[in-house]
Structure formats: C-alpha cells, structure tokens
Design a protein around this motif. Sequence first.
Motif, PDB file in Angstrom:
ATOM      1  N   THR A 137      -9.165  -5.736   7.641  1.00  0.00           N
ATOM      2  CA  THR A 137      -8.810  -6.553   6.483  1.00  0.00           C
ATOM      3  C   THR A 137      -7.734  -5.821   5.685  1.00  0.00           C
ATOM      4  O   THR A 137      -7.479  -4.628   5.897  1.00  0.00           O
ATOM      5  CB  THR A 137     -10.027  -6.796   5.573  1.00  0.00           C
ATOM      6  OG1 THR A 137     -10.467  -5.531   5.061  1.00  0.00           O
ATOM      7  CG2 THR A 137     -11.154  -7.505   6.313  1.00  0.00           C
ATOM      8  N   VAL A 138      -7.156  -6.509   4.735  1.00  0.00           N
ATOM      9  CA  VAL A 138      -6.149  -5.897   3.868  1.00  0.00           C
ATOM     10  C   VAL A 138      -6.763  -4.735   3.094  1.00  0.00           C
ATOM     11  O   VAL A 138      -6.158  -3.673   2.961  1.00  0.00           O
ATOM     12  CB  VAL A 138      -5.547  -6.947   2.906  1.00  0.00           C
ATOM     13  CG1 VAL A 138      -4.589  -6.305   1.916  1.00  0.00           C
ATOM     14  CG2 VAL A 138      -4.849  -8.038   3.694  1.00  0.00           C
ATOM     15  N   ALA A 139      -7.995  -4.913   2.601  1.00  0.00           N
ATOM     16  CA  ALA A 139      -8.666  -3.847   1.856  1.00  0.00           C
ATOM     17  C   ALA A 139      -8.876  -2.609   2.734  1.00  0.00           C
ATOM     18  O   ALA A 139      -8.719  -1.477   2.272  1.00  0.00           O
ATOM     19  CB  ALA A 139     -10.003  -4.339   1.310  1.00  0.00           C
TER      20      ALA A 139
ATOM     21  N   ILE B   3      -5.423  -8.913   8.455  1.00  0.00           N
ATOM     22  CA  ILE B   3      -4.053  -8.636   8.037  1.00  0.00           C
ATOM     23  C   ILE B   3      -3.065  -9.666   8.575  1.00  0.00           C
ATOM     24  O   ILE B   3      -2.130 -10.053   7.882  1.00  0.00           O
ATOM     25  CB  ILE B   3      -3.655  -7.182   8.422  1.00  0.00           C
ATOM     26  CG1 ILE B   3      -2.380  -6.759   7.712  1.00  0.00           C
ATOM     27  CG2 ILE B   3      -3.529  -7.009   9.907  1.00  0.00           C
ATOM     28  CD1 ILE B   3      -2.580  -6.282   6.326  1.00  0.00           C
ATOM     29  N   ASP B   4      -3.268 -10.165   9.795  1.00  0.00           N
ATOM     30  CA  ASP B   4      -2.318 -11.145  10.331  1.00  0.00           C
ATOM     31  C   ASP B   4      -2.433 -12.492   9.616  1.00  0.00           C
ATOM     32  O   ASP B   4      -1.429 -13.150   9.362  1.00  0.00           O
ATOM     33  CB  ASP B   4      -2.446 -11.296  11.851  1.00  0.00           C
ATOM     34  CG  ASP B   4      -3.851 -11.564  12.332  1.00  0.00           C
ATOM     35  OD1 ASP B   4      -4.804 -11.337  11.569  1.00  0.00           O
ATOM     36  OD2 ASP B   4      -3.999 -11.988  13.484  1.00  0.00           O
ATOM     37  N   GLU B   5      -3.644 -12.891   9.235  1.00  0.00           N
ATOM     38  CA  GLU B   5      -3.825 -14.121   8.456  1.00  0.00           C
ATOM     39  C   GLU B   5      -3.189 -13.955   7.077  1.00  0.00           C
ATOM     40  O   GLU B   5      -2.550 -14.873   6.562  1.00  0.00           O
ATOM     41  CB  GLU B   5      -5.313 -14.454   8.317  1.00  0.00           C
ATOM     42  CG  GLU B   5      -5.571 -15.742   7.558  1.00  0.00           C
ATOM     43  CD  GLU B   5      -7.052 -16.054   7.399  1.00  0.00           C
ATOM     44  OE1 GLU B   5      -7.365 -16.986   6.649  1.00  0.00           O
ATOM     45  OE2 GLU B   5      -7.893 -15.371   8.014  1.00  0.00           O
TER      46      GLU B   5
ATOM     47  N   ASP C 147      -9.480 -14.757  -1.147  1.00  0.00           N
ATOM     48  CA  ASP C 147      -9.425 -13.324  -1.414  1.00  0.00           C
ATOM     49  C   ASP C 147      -8.585 -12.652  -0.329  1.00  0.00           C
ATOM     50  O   ASP C 147      -9.040 -12.512   0.805  1.00  0.00           O
ATOM     51  CB  ASP C 147     -10.827 -12.725  -1.440  1.00  0.00           C
ATOM     52  CG  ASP C 147     -10.843 -11.227  -1.695  1.00  0.00           C
ATOM     53  OD1 ASP C 147      -9.772 -10.655  -1.992  1.00  0.00           O
ATOM     54  OD2 ASP C 147     -11.927 -10.636  -1.605  1.00  0.00           O
ATOM     55  N   PRO C 148      -7.363 -12.233  -0.655  1.00  0.00           N
ATOM     56  CA  PRO C 148      -6.497 -11.658   0.365  1.00  0.00           C
ATOM     57  C   PRO C 148      -6.996 -10.330   0.907  1.00  0.00           C
ATOM     58  O   PRO C 148      -6.673  -9.961   2.031  1.00  0.00           O
ATOM     59  CB  PRO C 148      -5.159 -11.488  -0.356  1.00  0.00           C
ATOM     60  CG  PRO C 148      -5.521 -11.428  -1.801  1.00  0.00           C
ATOM     61  CD  PRO C 148      -6.738 -12.270  -1.968  1.00  0.00           C
TER      62      PRO C 148
ATOM     63  N   LYS D 121       1.672  -7.925  -4.946  1.00  0.00           N
ATOM     64  CA  LYS D 121       2.424  -9.130  -5.305  1.00  0.00           C
ATOM     65  C   LYS D 121       2.119 -10.246  -4.314  1.00  0.00           C
ATOM     66  O   LYS D 121       1.904 -11.395  -4.702  1.00  0.00           O
ATOM     67  CB  LYS D 121       3.921  -8.838  -5.327  1.00  0.00           C
ATOM     68  CG  LYS D 121       4.346  -7.954  -6.483  1.00  0.00           C
ATOM     69  CD  LYS D 121       5.817  -7.623  -6.366  1.00  0.00           C
ATOM     70  CE  LYS D 121       6.263  -6.651  -7.437  1.00  0.00           C
ATOM     71  NZ  LYS D 121       7.666  -6.259  -7.250  1.00  0.00           N
ATOM     72  N   SER D 122       2.102  -9.909  -3.042  1.00  0.00           N
ATOM     73  CA  SER D 122       1.804 -10.899  -2.007  1.00  0.00           C
ATOM     74  C   SER D 122       0.364 -11.396  -2.135  1.00  0.00           C
ATOM     75  O   SER D 122       0.088 -12.586  -1.965  1.00  0.00           O
ATOM     76  CB  SER D 122       2.027 -10.290  -0.623  1.00  0.00           C
ATOM     77  OG  SER D 122       3.376  -9.924  -0.462  1.00  0.00           O
ATOM     78  N   ALA D 123      -0.543 -10.485  -2.447  1.00  0.00           N
ATOM     79  CA  ALA D 123      -1.949 -10.869  -2.621  1.00  0.00           C
ATOM     80  C   ALA D 123      -2.094 -11.847  -3.783  1.00  0.00           C
ATOM     81  O   ALA D 123      -2.863 -12.808  -3.703  1.00  0.00           O
ATOM     82  CB  ALA D 123      -2.811  -9.629  -2.858  1.00  0.00           C
ATOM     83  N   ALA D 124      -1.330 -11.627  -4.842  1.00  0.00           N
ATOM     84  CA  ALA D 124      -1.386 -12.533  -5.990  1.00  0.00           C
ATOM     85  C   ALA D 124      -0.918 -13.934  -5.599  1.00  0.00           C
ATOM     86  O   ALA D 124      -1.508 -14.937  -6.019  1.00  0.00           O
ATOM     87  CB  ALA D 124      -0.530 -11.982  -7.130  1.00  0.00           C
TER      88      ALA D 124
END
Length: 158
Positions: A34-36, A120-122, A114-115, A102-105
């Motif tokens: 995940t991004v996190a 990560i690819d999604e 919830d990014p 910024k992208s997550a926002a």
Amino acid sequence: MAEIALKIEEWKKIYKEVIKVTSEEEIAYLKKPTVATVQKFKELKEEDQYKALAFIFKECVLEDKVYEDEFILSASKSLLEKIPKAVESTISKEVGVDEIKKSAALVRHYFNKDPYAMPIDEFHQLVGEALWLQEYKNKQLEMTLSNVLVKTFANNSF
C-alpha cells in the motif's frame, strides 16, 4: 499443487495481483504494498536498508512461513522493482515537492478513498484520473469566467 492454486485465486480476489518470487529453494507469494507501506519503507530505509527490506517483505508476504534472510532481501528487491517509483512526501507549495501527499489529497477529494490503504498501482491510476478531472474543472472555470467578462463588458460602449 491444487491447494496453492486455490489460495492464489483467493488472494487475487482480495489483492488483484499476486507476485510470485522464487529462488532455487524457496517460493513466496506477495501482494503489492500500500502507499502507507511504501512511505514507512522509505522512512526505515534512511536508518537501515536491510530493516526496511525486511519490513516491506513482512508487510506483503501472503503465507505465514519462515524464510531465509537472504531470500527475504532478494524478494523485497524484486517486489520494489515491480512497483512504480513514487516521489518523497511532505506538503509544500513548491512544484515538484511533496507529490505523494498532494496526490493523496486529490484522490481523497475526488474519489473519497483512503489513498494510504490502496495498492500503489491503483493509487497511481486514480492520481492520473484526478489530475485529468482537475484540469477539466480548471478549463470549465476559465470558460465560465471568460463568458461572464464578455457579457459584462461587451454591452458597455465607451
């Protein structure tokens, strides 16, 4: 063999993609981080690269087995090669800085997701869509303002 095939199909339903990493002696099945997870990996990498690689493996491995340390490091490197590279993240007004946040926002704003919990690819796919939506909205606003200005000042003769 049929048992692992069933497990892989179940994992694919949950994680969409399952990455198989092999060595001569071992096989591991991994989900994309995940991004996190990627963000935490980057933080850990600054302190200790090996600890960071072990962390990302532990977060992404789908089977609860004991793996050799050398395999864990190798598998983690393979996993990282399969995901898009992301830019470091912190919020700043500077262009080209703090792009993950910024992208997550944008993803949160446009898609109400919830990014940091998505693969990560999604995340990267939704960022692309959000950027398109933002550009479209900006063009619509520009056209609206142009029309208002034309209507406001076109009828007045000097």
